[in-house]
Design an enzyme around this catalytic site. Structure first.
Site, PDB file in Angstrom:
ATOM      1  NE  ARG A 153      -1.306  33.064 -32.352  1.00 51.60           N
ATOM      2  CZ  ARG A 153      -1.732  32.968 -30.947  1.00 51.60           C
ATOM      3  NH1 ARG A 153      -1.542  31.769 -30.253  1.00 51.60           N
ATOM      4  NH2 ARG A 153      -2.215  33.823 -30.137  1.00 51.60           N
ATOM      5  CD  GLU A 169      -1.555  39.571 -28.847  1.00 51.86           C
ATOM      6  OE1 GLU A 169      -0.948  39.956 -28.119  1.00 51.86           O
ATOM      7  OE2 GLU A 169      -2.126  38.421 -28.650  1.00 51.86           O
ATOM      8  CG  ASN A 171       0.715  36.736 -28.877  1.00 50.65           C
ATOM      9  OD1 ASN A 171       0.551  37.171 -27.875  1.00 50.65           O
ATOM     10  ND2 ASN A 171      -0.039  36.386 -29.954  1.00 50.65           N
ATOM     11  CB  SER A 176      -1.268  28.633 -26.829  1.00 52.13           C
ATOM     12  OG  SER A 176      -2.091  29.692 -26.897  1.00 52.13           O
ATOM     13  CE  LYS A 355      -1.854  42.961 -26.083  1.00 50.40           C
ATOM     14  NZ  LYS A 355      -1.179  41.927 -25.760  1.00 50.40           N
ATOM     15  CE  LYS A 409      -5.410  45.504 -28.558  1.00 47.41           C
ATOM     16  NZ  LYS A 409      -4.813  44.274 -29.394  1.00 47.41           N
ATOM     17  CD  GLU A 413       0.670  39.147 -24.465  1.00 47.56           C
ATOM     18  OE1 GLU A 413      -0.019  38.321 -25.169  1.00 47.56           O
ATOM     19  OE2 GLU A 413       1.166  40.225 -24.737  1.00 47.56           O
ATOM     20  N   GLY A 414      -2.949  36.673 -22.790  1.00 47.71           N
ATOM     21  CA  GLY A 414      -3.931  35.676 -22.307  1.00 47.71           C
ATOM     22  C   GLY A 414      -5.268  35.806 -22.500  1.00 47.71           C
ATOM     23  NE  ARG A 496      -6.673  33.015 -31.796  1.00 47.91           N
ATOM     24  CZ  ARG A 496      -6.199  33.708 -30.923  1.00 47.91           C
ATOM     25  NH1 ARG A 496      -6.229  33.734 -29.669  1.00 47.91           N
ATOM     26  NH2 ARG A 496      -5.339  35.073 -31.404  1.00 47.91           N
TER      27      ARG A 496
END
Ligand code: ADP
Ligand code: MG
Ligand code: MG
Length: 520
Positions: A153, A169, A171, A176, A355, A409, A413-414, A496
């Site tokens: 993603r 970024e 992923n 998810s 990253k 950064k 992740e997450g 989002r």
């Protein structure tokens, strides 16, 4: 942004909604103006729809909601109405997906690039160092991943000032919400179908979203390429997972939609009847600790868990240090990597998604190392924001002076790991003073300021009027077997939306809500 230049931005934040309204020709639809009766109906219908259609997450106030399906369910945090997004930028983001898929596949094959780029990070970041150790071991045994599956993603924000789509970024692990996102788009289309006339919104402007079908198809095709009808798909999960319905949707679609015909038998002498045997793909859910306890590497390289061969390992855990509380988990990750199972992601894909690699890829002439097509390279470069390593003194000086224009950064992740605002300045000063190599743990990124718009966010059955910004994610799936590219496609989207005062953006982390697009 050439990587060595200082940010050519002034320090004004993104356009406020009010200025936007004054500047634009058409009045922007303002959901804060919806009359209270209609609003009540909309919220009620949305909540009913979510409950009846499985747009759900585990309720953190219910004890077993992270372990037992069907217990303690609550509607996913959602935006009541879709967020307006320009169609041309949406198309641009969709078009990038297959190029990024190809890029990351090539990066994953360049072991030296991955090791070299992360060599300084390795010294100061224990987690990345452990991942690199596994990667090094695979180099030593000359491990080849012939079947490679990526469920990616790529996330973007639309910079308000420059009107450009900039990547946040990429992923490569545990991307998810492919499971729930189809439902969010359907919910919005449904609400606009019911109330579109009153709201003067057209449901057809909410693009349909088939992310879950695409991801399921890619997993099924990878299973098929592995070519062992008895083998299972192993989903690596956390012991507790409140986002389990997202994963269960994907598993369900995989099982129901993709039964495979795996053999033909001819019966009888006079009448030739061909029998096709359809088999549903079996899925198993295991934590890394369980895989350590039950997993074995067979002499031919097959991963067997509890005696069953594994065709595909799909990671929905393993991206955070907390997923490896002991050596057991690291042992399981190594075991998986050594096996012939298709890994989504392999250790190389995982590292390619860090990253640090994102920042290295943004340096001049690095994309050229991996891609030949000049137009593709230009398209990717256009969406790169300013990215720097912390050994760039000119940028560090500027970031200390104007920290609000940067995000710092770590290799995590997450959500919830980045540093913003004055803390950027403090962290940089501390690192400068310390004289250690801690700088290698981080990258610096240009802070992107998307347009702020009025939104209605619904959480735990209650709606909140707020000002918000959005982040668009485009799913991509990639599957190849040696030289044969089986899938390389854009496959749906994630939107989002979060209150504009919040720095971070994760839905599971509690910062954002799920949303869809209203093309403008
Ligand atoms: P993670 O892998 O933890 O999701 P991200 O790079 O996506 O890390 O950062 C988390 C969140 O922080 C994003 O979803 C976004 O809301 C915010 N963010 C990250 N980078 C930027 C940026 N350059 N400008 C503005 N916000 C950012
Ligand atoms: Mg991420
Ligand atoms: Mg992110």
């Amino acid at each position: 942004f050439p990587s060595s230049s200082v940010l050519p931005l002034n320090s004004s934040k993104s356009d406020s909604f009010e200025t936007q309204q004054q500047n634009s020709e058409k009045p922007i639809f303002n959901p804060h103006d919806i009359n209270p009766n209609l609003l009540q109906k909309l919220v009620y219908d949305a909540l009913v729809w979510c409950s009846l259609h499985g747009l759900l997450v585990g309720d953190r106030t219910a004890k077993k909601s992270g372990t037992v399906p069907g217990v303690g369910m609550i509607h996913a945090p959602i935006s009541l109405l879709p967020a307006s997004f320009p169609e041309d930028h949406f198309k641009q983001a969709c078009e990038l997906a297959s190029i990024f898929n190809e890029l990351f596949d090539r990066v994953s094959l360049d072991a030296k690039f991955l090791q070299d780029s992360l060599s300084r990070t390795r010294k100061v970041d224990e987690f990345t160092s452990r991942l690199l150790d596994i990667h090094s071991k695979m180099i030593d045994i000359n491990k080849k991943e012939e079947i490679r599956l990526g469920l990616h993603r790529s996330d973007y924000m639309l910079d308000a000032q420059t009107k450009s789509l900039l990547q946040i970024e990429f992923n490569t692990i545990s991307s998810s919400f492919a499971g729930l996102m189809c439902l969010v788009s359907e919910l919005h289309r449904n609400l606009l179908g019911l109330y579109g006339n009153q709201l003067q919104l057209d449901f057809r402007k909410v693009p349909e979203n088939a992310s879950v079908q695409h991801f399921a198809k890619a997993l099924a095709e990878a299973w098929r390429e592995y070519n062992n009808p008895r083998a299972v798909v192993l989903v690596v999960v956390q012991a507790e997972e409140r986002n389990m319905y997202d994963q269960l949707w994907l598993s369900d679609v995989l099982r129901e939609r993709y039964p495979f015909c795996f053999s033909n038998k001819t019966c009888g002498k006079l009448v030739v009847v061909k029998l096709s045997i359809f088999k549903r793909i079996q899925l198993k859910w295991k934590t890394l600790a369980e895989i350590d306890a039950e997993g074995k590497l067979l002499p031919d390289g097959t991963l067997a868990v509890n005696g069953e061969a594994v065709a595909v390992v799909y990671f929905r855990a393993g991206y955070a240090p907390t997923d490896y509380p002991s050596e057991l988990e690291w042992r399981a990750r190594l075991l998986i990597e050594q096996s012939s199972a298709v890994k989504c992601p392999s250790i190389a894909y995982h590292l390619a998604g860090t990253k640090k690699i994102q920042q290295e890829l943004a340096k001049p002439n690095v994309l050229e190392r991996f891609l030949d097509n000049k137009e593709d390279i230009a398209k990717l470069r256009k969406c790169f924001a300013g990215l720097w390593s912390l050994d760039d003194t000119e940028i560090i000086t500027d970031a200390i002076e104007r920290p609000e224009l940067y995000v710092m950064k770590p290799q995590r992740e997450g959500g919830g790991n980045n540093i913003y605002g004055n803390e950027v300045k403090e962290a940089l000063l501390r690192i400068q003073k310390g004289g250690s190599e801690e700088d290698a743990a981080y990258i610096l990124m240009q802070r992107i300021f998307p347009t702020v718009f009025p939104a209605l966010l619904v959480r735990e059955g209650i709606f909140h009027k707020d000002h918000a910004i959005s982040e668009l994610g485009i799913y991509g799936s990639y599957l190849r077997n040696k030289e044969k590219i089986i899938i390389n496609e854009q496959c749906g989207y994630l939107m989002r939306t979060k209150v504009s005062s919040s720095d971070e953006g994760g839905v599971a982390a509690g910062f954002a809500v799920l949303d869809s697009l209203y093309l403008s």
